[in-house]
Write an enzyme that holds these catalytic residues in place. Structure first.
Site, PDB file in Angstrom:
ATOM      1  N   GLU A 260      34.383  -6.004  27.819  1.00  0.00           N
ATOM      2  CA  GLU A 260      34.122  -7.341  26.695  1.00  0.00           C
ATOM      3  C   GLU A 260      33.204  -7.007  26.523  1.00  0.00           C
ATOM      4  O   GLU A 260      32.669  -5.775  26.703  1.00  0.00           O
ATOM      5  CB  GLU A 260      33.275  -8.620  28.454  1.00  0.00           C
ATOM      6  CG  GLU A 260      32.771  -9.641  27.610  1.00  0.00           C
ATOM      7  CD  GLU A 260      32.281 -10.351  28.850  1.00  0.00           C
ATOM      8  OE1 GLU A 260      31.278 -10.574  29.098  1.00  0.00           O
ATOM      9  OE2 GLU A 260      33.392 -10.333  29.720  1.00  0.00           O
TER      10      GLU A 260
ATOM     11  N   GLU B 214      25.228 -13.885  23.089  1.00  0.00           N
ATOM     12  CA  GLU B 214      24.605 -14.048  24.114  1.00  0.00           C
ATOM     13  C   GLU B 214      23.388 -14.732  23.924  1.00  0.00           C
ATOM     14  O   GLU B 214      22.649 -14.366  23.119  1.00  0.00           O
ATOM     15  CB  GLU B 214      24.749 -14.492  25.374  1.00  0.00           C
ATOM     16  CG  GLU B 214      26.359 -14.534  25.730  1.00  0.00           C
ATOM     17  CD  GLU B 214      26.575 -14.866  27.001  1.00  0.00           C
ATOM     18  OE1 GLU B 214      27.007 -15.022  27.857  1.00  0.00           O
ATOM     19  OE2 GLU B 214      25.332 -13.727  28.017  1.00  0.00           O
TER      20      GLU B 214
END
Length: 391
Positions: A120, A124
């Protein structure tokens, strides 16, 4: 992405974003899994033009699209976690997006690359932090530590659109904000454990927003306290709705395939098999880009107003991922043409995304146009002449 032990109901609620490091439909490091459909070229999405067929809306998600602000991910209730995902995977690539993060303590806006074996790469934003963005990575679902995140400064990410880019290759991953590199992760960085935890398998792009801390009780619950602390505390839904905006997304798949397959159970990039050749409607660029092209959108503050119009509303249902019509054609929207033109010709950075023509396809993939020179034409004429003599 910050993760913690969560209940089954919470996994459904977060729609695959918060639980990204701990859940996958089929883990190729444990068993043989289906091949992943590839983008195989350049894909441009302009959400100010409305819904795009290159993104799937997750169950329980209702999306709206605005002619100025783009895709709107709205949280109004405790069960909202609006999420969309791309229809194709990339095997190394460059991803650019213009995002205005959601406000709200406890609210998390996410833009992630995620693989079947739980590699990943993240961007964010925390709704309680209007001065920083967060970048992070995970390898093979390893959440034994949470010391990989970095928080570069960015001016009012909740009030202002910014360009966020990830340039991901076998050698390094570079995160950019408005064309400036803010982090470089090398394959053999100590945090990757000699490359073992370096993200290196076919990735699917997802984005959306979710509630990182649902209540005051969650702040003291041992199962959720860590995520609550990271998210800044419990959300107050009476202050909502909370909206994340995404104007556009440009994805360049550095691979050359119609699908990617894990060759063994190692999860090593050298085991990934690319089959089918480059997309019929696009060509992969060189995986050596060194800076971000802030091609589309504006860094200036953009405020929502009552006069802005919602173009359409879409509610998600479950559907299988598909590459789409690689051989079909469709007319690009004006916004997509403008975005593609900006990427290919009007940037001031050293992005290596290939110059492309804006003739159409069903996946916003552009195929480089071949031009014949005088030597090429001469060879053709000579060949025709020789063929005539032989006959």
């Amino acid at each position: 992405m910050r993760s913690s032990t969560i209940s089954a109901s919470a996994v459904v609620l977060l729609s695959g974003l918060a639980s990204a490091q701990t859940f996958t439909d089929c883990n190729p490091t444990e068993k043989t899994c289906p091949s992943d459909p590839a983008i195989g070229g350049l894909q441009v999405t302009d959400f100010t033009a409305g819904k795009s067929s290159y993104w799937e809306v997750e169950d329980g998600t209702t999306m709206s699209y605005d002619g100025t602000l783009g895709a709107q991910f709205v949280i109004s209730t405790a069960t909202d976690a609006p999420t969309i995902k791309n229809i194709g995977y990339i095997m190394f690539g460059r991803i650019e997006t213009w995002v205005r993060a959601s406000a709200g303590t406890g609210i998390v806006s996410s833009f992630i690359l995620e693989s079947d074996d739980l590699d990943e790469i993240d961007w964010e934003w925390l709704g309680a932090n209007n001065a920083e963005a967060e970048n992070n990575f995970f390898g093979k679902g390893n959440t034994t530590t949470y010391d990989r995140a970095q928080y570069p400064a960015v001016a009012t990410p909740i009030d202002t659109f910014h360009n966020y880019t990830i340039d991901w290759t076998a050698k390094s991953t570079i995160w950019y904000i408005d064309g400036v590199a803010v982090r470089t992760l090398l394959y053999d960085d100590k945090q990757t454990v000699g490359g073992k935890n370096y993200p290196q398998t076919p990735m699917l792009v997802k984005m959306g927003s979710w509630i990182g801390c649902a209540s005051k009780a969650a702040e003291t619950d041992s199962a959720t306290a860590g995520t609550c602390s990271w998210a800044g505390g419990a959300v107050d839904l009476t202050q909502g709705p909370f909206t994340m905006y995404v104007k556009n997304v440009t994805i360049q798949d550095y691979g050359c395939a119609t699908e990617y397959t894990y060759g063994d159970l190692t999860g090593d990039y050298t085991s990934i098999k690319a089959t089918g050749g480059c997309s019929a409607d696009g060509s992969a660029a060189s995986p050596s880009a060194s800076s971000s092209s802030a091609a589309s959108g504006s860094s200036s503050s953009t405020k929502s107003s009552s006069g802005s119009s919602t173009l359409s509303t879409v509610t998600g249902t479950t559907s299988a991922i598909a590459v789409g019509t690689a051989t079909g054609t469709a007319t690009l929207s004006a916004g997509e043409k403008a975005t593609a033109a900006a990427i290919s010709g009007s940037t001031t950075s050293s992005s290596t995304i290939a110059k492309v023509t804006t003739t159409s396809d069903a996946n916003s993939l552009k195929k480089p146009k071949h031009e014949y020179g005088m030597i090429d034409l001469g060879v053709m004429v000579l060949g025709l002449g020789l063929g005539y003599l032989v006959m």
